[in-house]
Design a protein around this motif. Sequence first.
Motif, PDB file in Angstrom:
ATOM      1  N   ILE A  39       1.023   1.084  -8.252  1.00  0.00           N
ATOM      2  CA  ILE A  39      -0.100   0.221  -7.882  1.00  0.00           C
ATOM      3  C   ILE A  39      -1.136   0.212  -8.996  1.00  0.00           C
ATOM      4  O   ILE A  39      -1.630  -0.843  -9.389  1.00  0.00           O
ATOM      5  CB  ILE A  39      -0.729   0.668  -6.544  1.00  0.00           C
ATOM      6  N   ARG A  40      -1.464   1.370  -9.519  1.00  0.00           N
ATOM      7  CA  ARG A  40      -2.461   1.470 -10.585  1.00  0.00           C
ATOM      8  C   ARG A  40      -1.997   0.712 -11.832  1.00  0.00           C
ATOM      9  O   ARG A  40      -2.775  -0.001 -12.463  1.00  0.00           O
ATOM     10  CB  ARG A  40      -2.737   2.946 -10.909  1.00  0.00           C
ATOM     11  N   ASP A  50       4.028   3.799  -4.637  1.00  0.00           N
ATOM     12  CA  ASP A  50       3.391   4.994  -5.188  1.00  0.00           C
ATOM     13  C   ASP A  50       2.144   4.594  -5.967  1.00  0.00           C
ATOM     14  O   ASP A  50       2.039   3.501  -6.510  1.00  0.00           O
ATOM     15  CB  ASP A  50       4.373   5.792  -6.054  1.00  0.00           C
ATOM     16  N   GLU A  51       1.196   5.500  -5.975  1.00  0.00           N
ATOM     17  CA  GLU A  51      -0.117   5.231  -6.561  1.00  0.00           C
ATOM     18  C   GLU A  51      -0.024   4.817  -8.029  1.00  0.00           C
ATOM     19  O   GLU A  51      -0.763   3.939  -8.486  1.00  0.00           O
ATOM     20  CB  GLU A  51      -0.998   6.470  -6.413  1.00  0.00           C
ATOM     21  N   ALA A  91       0.826  -1.207   0.000  1.00  0.00           N
ATOM     22  CA  ALA A  91       0.000   0.000   0.000  1.00  0.00           C
ATOM     23  C   ALA A  91       0.861   1.259   0.000  1.00  0.00           C
ATOM     24  O   ALA A  91       0.398   2.319  -0.403  1.00  0.00           O
ATOM     25  CB  ALA A  91      -0.934  -0.007   1.200  1.00  0.00           C
ATOM     26  N   SER A 111      -8.934  -3.611  -9.814  1.00  0.00           N
ATOM     27  CA  SER A 111      -8.760  -2.272  -9.251  1.00  0.00           C
ATOM     28  C   SER A 111      -7.538  -2.264  -8.325  1.00  0.00           C
ATOM     29  O   SER A 111      -7.127  -3.322  -7.815  1.00  0.00           O
ATOM     30  CB  SER A 111     -10.003  -1.871  -8.466  1.00  0.00           C
ATOM     31  N   PRO A 112      -6.970  -1.083  -8.083  1.00  0.00           N
ATOM     32  CA  PRO A 112      -5.845  -1.008  -7.139  1.00  0.00           C
ATOM     33  C   PRO A 112      -6.208  -1.535  -5.748  1.00  0.00           C
ATOM     34  O   PRO A 112      -5.403  -2.211  -5.111  1.00  0.00           O
ATOM     35  CB  PRO A 112      -5.526   0.489  -7.105  1.00  0.00           C
ATOM     36  N   ASP A 113      -7.438  -1.251  -5.279  1.00  0.00           N
ATOM     37  CA  ASP A 113      -7.865  -1.762  -3.971  1.00  0.00           C
ATOM     38  C   ASP A 113      -7.909  -3.288  -3.954  1.00  0.00           C
ATOM     39  O   ASP A 113      -7.501  -3.926  -2.978  1.00  0.00           O
ATOM     40  CB  ASP A 113      -9.231  -1.206  -3.585  1.00  0.00           C
TER      41      ASP A 113
END
Length: 142
Positions: free
Chosen positions: A41-42, A37-38, A34, A51-53
């Motif tokens: 993950i994306r 960096d976003e 988590a 999805s990233p989640d």
Amino acid sequence: MHTVAHDSTRTVLLRVLDWFSKGWESSAEADMIAALDEGTIRSIAHDCGISPDQLIELAKAGPHAADEMIQMMKTLNIDPVEVELRLRNQFRDMQITCAHCASKGECRKDLGTGAAGEAFVHYCGNAEELNALRANPDFQLG
């Protein structure tokens, strides 16, 4: 970012989970995912078609979070390799359902005792898909 190479016997999702599990063995270490960096993950989630989640949740669940699905398919005379090759998105969605299942204990017990072939319809989130697959001769083992 380079993408994961095609492998006909495993999904991108499982390969990514395997990769994560080798780097982060414990659930505490999985939380480090988590912290990526976003964008990373994306990008990984996009490559997996989730999805990233979902990627973070599945990485925390570990690389064997959907093993019961493969065992169940074989119990029901469904060829998991053929399903994965021909119905990749459905296979991935079924893995996600299995990974998040709250009935794993019952499923494992039934798989171990041989009762799963009849009992799964009462608790399996993939029961409808599994019944449709086992009714289709194109996906039968053998």
